[in-house]
Scaffold this motif. Structure first.
Motif, PDB file in Angstrom:
ATOM      1  N   LEU A   6      -8.005  -2.510   8.131  1.00 55.93           N
ATOM      2  CA  LEU A   6      -6.427  -2.488   8.479  1.00 55.93           C
ATOM      3  C   LEU A   6      -6.155  -3.394   9.468  1.00 55.93           C
ATOM      4  O   LEU A   6      -4.968  -4.001   9.466  1.00 55.93           O
ATOM      5  CB  LEU A   6      -6.084  -0.974   8.644  1.00 55.93           C
ATOM      6  CG  LEU A   6      -6.103   0.072   7.671  1.00 55.93           C
ATOM      7  CD1 LEU A   6      -5.789   1.237   8.048  1.00 55.93           C
ATOM      8  CD2 LEU A   6      -5.301  -0.573   6.441  1.00 55.93           C
TER       9      LEU A   6
ATOM     10  N   GLU B  85      -2.230   4.327   8.080  1.00 54.01           N
ATOM     11  CA  GLU B  85      -1.908   3.734   6.872  1.00 54.01           C
ATOM     12  C   GLU B  85      -0.321   3.609   6.661  1.00 54.01           C
ATOM     13  O   GLU B  85       0.268   2.659   6.332  1.00 54.01           O
ATOM     14  CB  GLU B  85      -2.464   3.881   5.533  1.00 54.01           C
ATOM     15  CG  GLU B  85      -3.934   3.279   5.651  1.00 54.01           C
ATOM     16  CD  GLU B  85      -4.533   3.538   4.033  1.00 54.01           C
ATOM     17  OE1 GLU B  85      -4.093   4.617   3.414  1.00 54.01           O
ATOM     18  OE2 GLU B  85      -5.726   3.192   3.735  1.00 54.01           O
TER      19      GLU B  85
ATOM     20  N   ASN C  46       2.057   0.306   7.218  1.00 54.71           N
ATOM     21  CA  ASN C  46       2.730  -0.282   6.068  1.00 54.71           C
ATOM     22  C   ASN C  46       4.151  -0.138   6.389  1.00 54.71           C
ATOM     23  O   ASN C  46       5.084  -1.206   6.136  1.00 54.71           O
ATOM     24  CB  ASN C  46       2.660   0.646   4.924  1.00 54.71           C
ATOM     25  CG  ASN C  46       1.246   0.660   4.408  1.00 54.71           C
ATOM     26  OD1 ASN C  46       0.610  -0.498   4.269  1.00 54.71           O
ATOM     27  ND2 ASN C  46       0.921   1.733   3.547  1.00 54.71           N
TER      28      ASN C  46
ATOM     29  N   ARG D 118      -6.722   8.097   8.783  1.00 56.16           N
ATOM     30  CA  ARG D 118      -6.628   6.613   8.107  1.00 56.16           C
ATOM     31  C   ARG D 118      -5.364   6.796   7.450  1.00 56.16           C
ATOM     32  O   ARG D 118      -4.498   5.806   7.456  1.00 56.16           O
ATOM     33  CB  ARG D 118      -7.988   6.409   7.346  1.00 56.16           C
ATOM     34  CG  ARG D 118      -7.769   5.184   6.357  1.00 56.16           C
ATOM     35  CD  ARG D 118      -8.767   4.884   5.490  1.00 56.16           C
ATOM     36  NE  ARG D 118      -8.517   3.680   4.889  1.00 56.16           N
ATOM     37  CZ  ARG D 118      -8.948   2.527   5.313  1.00 56.16           C
ATOM     38  NH1 ARG D 118      -9.430   2.133   6.398  1.00 56.16           N
ATOM     39  NH2 ARG D 118      -8.593   1.423   4.237  1.00 56.16           N
TER      40      ARG D 118
ATOM     41  N   ASN E 272       0.861  -1.284  -0.027  1.00 57.60           N
ATOM     42  CA  ASN E 272      -0.122   0.029   0.241  1.00 57.60           C
ATOM     43  C   ASN E 272       0.944   1.268  -0.105  1.00 57.60           C
ATOM     44  O   ASN E 272       0.361   2.454   0.472  1.00 57.60           O
ATOM     45  CB  ASN E 272      -1.030  -0.034   1.351  1.00 57.60           C
ATOM     46  CG  ASN E 272      -1.981  -1.001   1.110  1.00 57.60           C
ATOM     47  OD1 ASN E 272      -2.531  -1.361   0.022  1.00 57.60           O
ATOM     48  ND2 ASN E 272      -2.534  -1.629   2.176  1.00 57.60           N
TER      49      ASN E 272
END
Length: 304
Positions: free
Chosen positions: A237, A195, A199, A191, A52
């Motif tokens: 997630l 993220e 990641n 978010r 991602n």
């Protein structure tokens, strides 16, 4: 894809601002580690997309840029034809005149009367559309004003009957029933921030899992507990992180079983030192319960 093409891919992606240099470095390390284990080298674009860190469309654009650069580096340079840099005679000949039937015809000018009719029709149509738009807006305003006035009248009537009605309307509910709190939708910026952290942590765990499975699992588990409130807002997630932890645990179990089987085979062949070395190597990578199993096997090896 070769290592040189991977480096060119990362260079173009970094220059375009699609990924950071640190993320590209971690993905290259991961691809190199997979290749060193005897497995096919994964494409660096696929690694970035799965993490991602890059969208599929951006990865395709970067691959196109890599292909263009590769073609431009290997394209032959054209030289001048003919002796002494002169063009061949065939190129110096003047093109033959086209027959009259094949010559392009001149376009006729538009009739000014037809042009003005088209302009006037367009203006009239535009004016009609604007008029309809204004009428719709005015109708909506009138309806909204009617609803507001009706609401004010009902509020005034309640205030006359109940002295605390105005205060309750400001507070958004009845004090006797308790105030209701509406759920705030998750923030897109929250978010995106989660993220990015998610990641990076997954990439670090993947780089570490080859050296120590248990430390990689601990790192992801602690990160999940520290971001528990944020993961509650984004279940997708959280599911991705749980799947990553389960994958590392499954790989650790397979590696442990393989090491124990190899050590047993080495012992049967009388290669006691090699069996001991293999067991000590896997012991430093697994969780405490698995480590106890390895220690029992080591004691059996030493006792023989």
């Amino acid at each position: 894809m070769s290592q040189q093409e991977d480096l060119l891919f990362c260079k173009i992606a970094i220059q375009s601002g699609l990924v950071t240099q640190e993320d590209a470095r971690k993905c290259l390390v991961y691809a190199q580690k997979v290749e060193s284990q005897g497995k096919p080298r994964p494409r660096i674009g696929s690694v970035l997309v799965k993490a991602n860190l890059l969208t599929l469309d951006n990865a395709r654009r970067v691959y196109q840029a890599v292909e263009k650069r590769s073609v431009s580096k290997g394209a032959p340079v054209r030289g001048r034809g003919g002796p002494r840099g002169r063009a061949p005679r065939a190129e110096r000949r003047q093109p033959a005149a086209l027959p009259r039937a094949e010559r392009p015809r001149r376009r006729r000018a538009m009739d000014p009367k037809t042009l003005w009719v088209g302009i006037v029709s367009g203006v009239v149509l535009l004016f009609a559309v604007m008029l309809m738009f204004v009428m719709v807006i005015n109708a909506n305003r009138a309806e909204t004003g009617t609803q507001v006035s009706a609401g004010e009248d009902s509020t005034s009537a309640r205030s006359l009957q109940d002295p605390n009605a105005f205060k309750k309307s400001l507070l958004g509910g009845d004090d006797s029933q308790g105030s209701t709190v509406q759920a705030i939708p998750p923030d897109s910026e929250t978010r995106r921030e989660l993220e990015r952290e998610h990641n990076r942590m997954v990439m670090d765990a993947r780089s570490l899992r080859g050296d120590n499975f248990y430390r990689a699992i601990q790192m992801l588990t602690k990160f999940k507990e520290a971001r528990k409130s944020r993961y509650a807002m984004f279940p997708d997630l959280r599911s991705t992180l749980d799947a990553e932890i389960a994958d590392i645990e499954q790989e650790m179990k397979k590696e442990l079983e393989k090491s124990l089987a190899d050590a047993e085979e080495l012992m049967n062949q009388g290669r006691k030192d090699e069996a001991r070395t293999k067991l000590e190597a896997i012991r430093d990578k697994v969780d405490p319960d698995s480590k106890a199993i390895v220690n029992e096997k080591l004691e059996a090896v030493i006792g023989r």
